[in-house]
Design an enzyme around this catalytic site. Sequence first.
Site, PDB file in Angstrom:
ATOM      1  N   LYS A  66     -37.135  -0.165   3.129  1.00 45.37           N
ATOM      2  CA  LYS A  66     -36.590   1.194   3.285  1.00 45.37           C
ATOM      3  C   LYS A  66     -35.095   1.192   3.019  1.00 45.37           C
ATOM      4  O   LYS A  66     -34.389   0.273   3.453  1.00 45.37           O
ATOM      5  CB  LYS A  66     -36.870   1.674   4.714  1.00 45.37           C
ATOM      6  CG  LYS A  66     -36.407   3.095   5.020  1.00 45.37           C
ATOM      7  CD  LYS A  66     -36.681   3.442   6.467  1.00 45.37           C
ATOM      8  CE  LYS A  66     -36.387   4.896   6.787  1.00 45.37           C
ATOM      9  NZ  LYS A  66     -36.596   5.202   8.222  1.00 45.37           N
ATOM     10  N   SER A 122     -39.566   9.077   8.627  1.00 43.04           N
ATOM     11  CA  SER A 122     -38.637   9.029   7.517  1.00 43.04           C
ATOM     12  C   SER A 122     -38.869   7.839   6.591  1.00 43.04           C
ATOM     13  O   SER A 122     -38.322   7.808   5.510  1.00 43.04           O
ATOM     14  CB  SER A 122     -37.200   8.992   8.048  1.00 43.04           C
ATOM     15  OG  SER A 122     -36.993   7.854   8.848  1.00 43.04           O
ATOM     16  N   SER A 168     -40.736   7.043  12.899  1.00 44.97           N
ATOM     17  CA  SER A 168     -40.502   7.003  11.451  1.00 44.97           C
ATOM     18  C   SER A 168     -41.293   5.943  10.682  1.00 44.97           C
ATOM     19  O   SER A 168     -41.330   5.979   9.455  1.00 44.97           O
ATOM     20  CB  SER A 168     -39.020   6.792  11.158  1.00 44.97           C
ATOM     21  OG  SER A 168     -38.318   7.969  11.407  1.00 44.97           O
TER      22      SER A 168
HETATM   23  C1  NAG Z   1     -32.454   6.458  14.108  1.00 47.33           C
HETATM   24  O1  NAG Z   1     -32.393   5.158  13.692  1.00 47.33           O
HETATM   25  C2  NAG Z   1     -33.562   4.647  13.191  1.00 47.33           C
HETATM   26  C3  NAG Z   1     -33.272   3.239  12.911  1.00 47.33           C
HETATM   27  O2  NAG Z   1     -31.931   2.988  12.673  1.00 47.33           O
HETATM   28  C4  NAG Z   1     -34.018   5.466  11.974  1.00 47.33           C
HETATM   29  O3  NAG Z   1     -35.269   5.092  11.515  1.00 47.33           O
HETATM   30  C5  NAG Z   1     -34.087   6.893  12.304  1.00 47.33           C
HETATM   31  O4  NAG Z   1     -34.381   7.615  11.159  1.00 47.33           O
HETATM   32  C6  NAG Z   1     -32.783   7.314  12.911  1.00 47.33           C
HETATM   33  N1  NAG Z   1     -32.947   8.680  13.226  1.00 47.33           N
HETATM   34  C7  NAG Z   1     -31.981   9.553  13.172  1.00 47.33           C
HETATM   35  C8  NAG Z   1     -32.369  10.950  13.456  1.00 47.33           C
HETATM   36  O5  NAG Z   1     -30.838   9.264  12.946  1.00 47.33           O
END
Ligand code: NAG
Length: 610
Positions: free
Chosen positions: A211, A287, A311
Amino acid sequence: MGLLRARGKVYKPVKDVDIGKNSSEPYTPADVKAPRVAGILVKIFVWILESWILGPIAVHILKRDNRIHKFVSNAEIPEPPLFTPIHASKDHTEQEISPINLDSSPIERVQEAINCLSTDTESGLCQQTSTFRRWTIRDYSRAYNSKETTPLEVAKRFLAAVKNSSGPNLKMAFFINYNEEDIIRQAKESTVRYEKGIPISVLDGILVAVKDEMDCMPYPTTGGTKWLHKVRQCTDDAICVKQLRSCGAILVGKTNMHELGAGTSGINPHYGACRNPYNINKVSGGSSSGSAAVVCAGLCPVALGVDGGGSVRMPAALCGVVGFKPTAGRISNSGVLPLNWTVGMPGILAATVEDALITFAAVCNPFPLNQPKFTQPDLSFPLLTSSQSLANIKFAKYEEWFNDSTEDIRNCCDHTLKMLCRNYGWKTVEVTVPEIEEMRLAHYVTIASECTTSLGPHLEKLKSAQIGWDARIGLRVYSSFDSKEYLNAQRIRNRQMQLHQEIFKAADVIVTPTTGVTAYSLQDDALDTGELDYINGAALVRYSISGNFLGLPAVTIMIGCDKGGMPIGLQFIGKPWSEATLLHLANALQELCIGSYPKPKVFFNLLKKE
Ligand SMILES: *[C@@H]1O[C@H](CO)[C@@H](O)[C@H](O)[C@H]1NC(C)=O
Ligand SMILES: *[C@@H]1O[C@H](CO)[C@@H](O)[C@H](O)[C@H]1NC(C)=O
């Protein structure tokens, strides 16, 4: 703004909260008050939120209507805050495991993992015509060892497949970055090792994607943005990438992701919407969108993702692959973008549980916390040959929560859980998981505050036109939380930690659907602006939060499809450090379901053995 002030919830002391089946604690379904917006509406919304006068009022209304004020900001909570989900050591014993020496190297651990698998050589992939299965790490390794093919040939097929998938017909947008020369160089080196008969490990020559939130040379780490890599250089591999490289894996590039991980659709306005290989008109989830999609499409047997609010598990469920997030700290965060500090960590996306275990063996961190060795939780791998002998497994199920999903998901998960219990003689225990919606909002406040604080210095210097429209809205709400809200969120974290400890006295794992909805349609109006769809978003993260907010390990397995042919996942959430048991149960579940997996519409066979 007195009129707008919502009264806060008064929480009773956590020791008085009952987690039993007949608890009087209400189930509060998410009640999202925000319409889906995309296209021009997103731009108007950005204009309002970024306006000096209207902006703060709009944010206030959003927070009030979505119960953030009631459950978090203005709440009265008896408990003190708990800031990090650290679990010191393991307080339970596990069955059918192989203890792992904490001083072992990634190569030695990978071998230990192989020793936990059954040796039957034809694990029977696509060969037997009708049933579809993806090639595993051991399939590739066997093909390399028997000189049927070479890593170089596989790498060339990979490159052709990626080109094909990004062409005008498919527009899959799997990758943000990949470098042909670098891939071929690694593949040649691996091929030479096989020619000399000295492969480093079973991972030698295995293609692995990463990723784009994790450092991996020679690529910049964009986090799905157009600017982050310009203000933060990538100078070395992340630790988990290094570990995979040391086992001989070929790192094939950086997968697409939701911009800054700040959303769940995987629609990235800069690098394209990552499409679902089961149906290219559906989202892949976020994500870690690209990492789930490349495994689904057969481009790599495994990929790395990062899980901050489901995610890894969510796109895995939407794309029908295994998504595995170990206990917080079990995989090093070093070299991962610090988008937040206390909820996110790397996770594994794989075609099979077997491959998730092998990858876990390579990337796990035997000494997770900054603690002296004698307080370390031990590390063990599941003996995957012996699921039948796991006795007395108990699944905690909270029926109202479990059922808060689409009819197809509910029925499929209910049916599969019953079948699993019947097949292995395991049991389901009815429980109540209190304050789930409160926890979702507290997690949101936490991730939002951490993300904007961490990126703050960069964001200030940035021209907003460099940020995608939907991310601009996200960042406005994200940056609105104050210290009271953050602290209250951590007090809710403390409550949940205690409540979950109680639940785990009654059961080995908590079982839920992985998501409340399956992959939904990708609408054209979202392609340039992204979209805000907090209703689908809340349904997607409905079962994910404790994995992040409490750092619990969790895994999702595909168990079937909805009426439209989109994958459904079932999730197990485990006790701290119970990765071995989780993978064991996941493997037992997968054995029951894998024979009925349909082949994705977009699939590439890189081993050419049909
Ligand atoms: C928070 O951090 C994680 C890992 O670093 C990541 O996968 C995630 O998308 C982050 N989420 C946000 C909203 O920043
Ligand atoms: C939950 O869903 C299952 C399967 O659809 C059903 O049998 C059960 O009665 C439902 N339970 C509740 C409390 O709605």
